[in-house]
Design a protein around this motif. Structure first.
Motif, PDB file in Angstrom:
ATOM      1  N   TRP A 238     -18.679 -42.707 -59.726  1.00 18.19           N
ATOM      2  CA  TRP A 238     -18.761 -41.622 -58.733  1.00 18.19           C
ATOM      3  C   TRP A 238     -19.953 -41.827 -57.794  1.00 18.19           C
TER       4      TRP A 238
ATOM      5  N   THR B 145     -19.741 -42.214 -54.801  1.00 23.57           N
ATOM      6  CA  THR B 145     -19.422 -41.402 -53.626  1.00 23.57           C
ATOM      7  C   THR B 145     -18.747 -40.115 -54.092  1.00 23.57           C
ATOM      8  N   TRP B 146     -18.691 -39.130 -53.213  1.00 23.37           N
ATOM      9  CA  TRP B 146     -18.008 -37.886 -53.560  1.00 23.37           C
ATOM     10  C   TRP B 146     -16.502 -38.085 -53.652  1.00 23.37           C
ATOM     11  N   ASP B 147     -15.984 -39.019 -52.883  1.00 24.63           N
ATOM     12  CA  ASP B 147     -14.562 -39.343 -53.019  1.00 24.63           C
ATOM     13  C   ASP B 147     -14.277 -39.870 -54.428  1.00 24.63           C
TER      14      ASP B 147
ATOM     15  N   TYR C 104     -15.995 -39.180 -57.084  1.00 23.41           N
ATOM     16  CA  TYR C 104     -16.146 -38.051 -58.006  1.00 23.41           C
ATOM     17  C   TYR C 104     -14.864 -37.219 -58.070  1.00 23.41           C
TER      18      TYR C 104
ATOM     19  N   THR D  70     -18.339 -32.009 -43.707  1.00 28.64           N
ATOM     20  CA  THR D  70     -17.940 -32.929 -44.779  1.00 28.64           C
ATOM     21  C   THR D  70     -18.043 -32.240 -46.137  1.00 28.64           C
TER      22      THR D  70
ATOM     23  N   HIS E 275     -14.754 -31.523 -48.588  1.00 32.06           N
ATOM     24  CA  HIS E 275     -14.671 -31.973 -49.976  1.00 32.06           C
ATOM     25  C   HIS E 275     -14.506 -30.782 -50.933  1.00 32.06           C
TER      26      HIS E 275
ATOM     27  N   PRO F 281     -23.505 -38.262 -57.188  1.00 24.46           N
ATOM     28  CA  PRO F 281     -22.717 -38.975 -56.164  1.00 24.46           C
ATOM     29  C   PRO F 281     -23.351 -38.817 -54.784  1.00 24.46           C
ATOM     30  N   GLY F 282     -23.208 -39.827 -53.972  1.00 25.15           N
ATOM     31  CA  GLY F 282     -23.598 -39.703 -52.573  1.00 25.15           C
ATOM     32  C   GLY F 282     -25.073 -39.762 -52.266  1.00 25.15           C
TER      33      GLY F 282
END
Length: 434
Positions: free
Chosen positions: A185, A187-189, A191, A244, A248, A308-309
């Motif tokens: 994770w 990135t948030w995608d 996650y 963003t 999400h 994440p991120g």
């Protein structure tokens, strides 16, 4: 803690008792000369906070009273920071019912520094200007008024990580190693994708995350500019980073990943022990809250991994002394002691509140937490604190954030379309700001 709080710190907190302004009336206002409550110079210092800053739980009040015979500390607190702030504004306007020490969430400190400096003591009067090098520059500057007034001393900051239930991950066939998860994770995608995998195999009715409001709060905490730019201009509607975080959060709601719980509600508190969700965005101050709500049965089930991120900050607080406080000098001596590096170090070790005092940050670097499966919390949160952006703080940060999370709750709970919810958020902000 705090609180972001929104903290908020806001601030997430333990063992709260809601207290109205009327019940605080006994704290009253008096002259600067008042220093004792009765014969023998005995003093009762009143402290009013939102949630739990952990001082009582960590034994700091008891130690201070032992070091200062004749001093008694009485704390009151309100679980929900928004309720606390509303009550505080009423009491500040009337000049009565104020405690000697009032907590201020980081999302409110700009309001204090820019609009309410005349209602709080300038702590330079008691020698606070000598403490500046003890704190991170951004933490100190945020509580400095336009004329250089020192209006509060920093307690904690809210470097962010992700707390998760390793036992639920294992039951769902997901990895449990914190370093492996941090890569998955990154990135948030990533996650959200892992959340969808969890949902497909989750045991019982365990959700992936507690609420989309907490997801939004942690994501927006990764940004330098959120609701205002450095010039003080409102930018929230056109801020791509905010949209963003919104998008999400909407995706998490529409994918059914949320337990749909209001943070700080009784149902949310009970959910920690029940294992109703597998992950929760976790600023450092959340550790103590989880321990308090999940109890001994949760020890070893929880773990902590990098966020994440990238790094961010959610929450952190200040301690301030109102002009109407009864025992101003004694109140200052107490908050000076509570925010000193030694006490901030102990508070992190016992409650997880990450220190804002630079000397304490170095001391906690090697800390681990047995409750959270031996997670190296000193390194995880220390790395996050170093990498987190210095955030632009606006006068109405908390008010705007509340309207946005309210709108996300409509998407999450009622199935309101994102477009309608965004429109409702705009109207809510407009009404709040006037």
């Amino acid at each position: 803690m705090t609180v972001t709080r929104a903290a908020k710190r806001t601030a997430a907190r333990l063992g709260a008792v809601v207290l109205t302004g009327a019940l605080l009336a006994a704290c009253g206002s008096s002259t600067d000369g008042a220093s004792g409550d009765g014969a023998g110079g005995e003093v009762t210092i009143t402290v009013d906070l939102f949630g739990s800053f952990g001082y009582k739980e960590a034994g700091l009040y008891a130690e201070y009273e032992k070091l200062h015979p004749g001093v008694t500390i009485k704390q009151t607190d309100t679980e929900d920071e928004a309720d606390y702030w509303k009550s505080l504004q009423t009491r500040l306007a009337g000049g009565g019912g104020l405690a000697d020490v009032q907590g201020i969430e980081v999302g409110r400190i700009a309001s204090v520094a820019k609009e309410q400096a005349e209602r709080f003591e300038d702590l330079r009067k008691y020698g606070a200007d000598a403490l500046e090098e003890q704190f991170a520059p951004a933490k100190w500057a945020a509580a400095t008024g336009g004329g250089g007034e020192v209006l509060g001393l920093g307690t904690d900051v809210g470097p962010e990580a992700l707390c998760y239930r390793a036992d639920l991950f294992k039951q769902a066939g997901l990895p449990t190693d914190r370093e492996e998860l941090a890569k998955k994770w990154a990135t948030w995608d990533g996650y959200l994708e892992l959340g969808k995998q969890y949902k497909a195999k989750a045991p019982g009715k365990h959700a992936w995350i507690d609420s989309v409001g907490s997801l939004y709060s942690i994501m927006i905490g990764q940004e330098k500019e959120r609701y205002y730019d450095a010039s003080g201009k409102l930018i929230w509607q056109d801020n791509p980073a905010l949209r963003t975080a919104w998008d999400h959060s909407v995706e998490a709601a529409r994918s059914g990943l949320s337990a749909k719980l209001d943070q700080w509600s009784p149902q949310w508190n009970q959910a920690f022990a029940a294992g109703s969700f597998a992950t929760i965005p976790c600023p450092a101050w959340m550790l103590g809250y989880i321990k308090g709500q999940a109890g001994d049965a949760g020890k070893g089930k929880w773990d902590v991994a990098a966020l994440p991120g990238g790094a961010g900050n959610w929450g952190g607080s200040y301690l301030a002394v109102p002009k109407a406080a009864r025992h101003k000098k004694e109140a200052y001596e107490l908050i000076k002691w509570l925010t000193a590096p030694e006490q901030q170090t102990r508070l992190f070790e016992k409650q997880g509140n990450f220190p804002s005092a630079t000397g304490a940050i170095e001391k906690v670097a090697g800390a681990k937490d047995a409750y959270f499966s031996g997670a190296p919390i000193g390194k995880i949160f220390g790395d996050a604190a170093k990498a987190a952006p210095v955030q632009v703080l606006g006068v109405h940060d908390q008010n705007i954030a509340q309207q946005i999370t309210n709108a996300l709750s409509e998407v999450e709970r009622k199935g309101t379309s994102p477009e309608e919810a965004w429109s409702n958020a705009k109207k809510g902000v407009e009404n709040t700001l006037g």
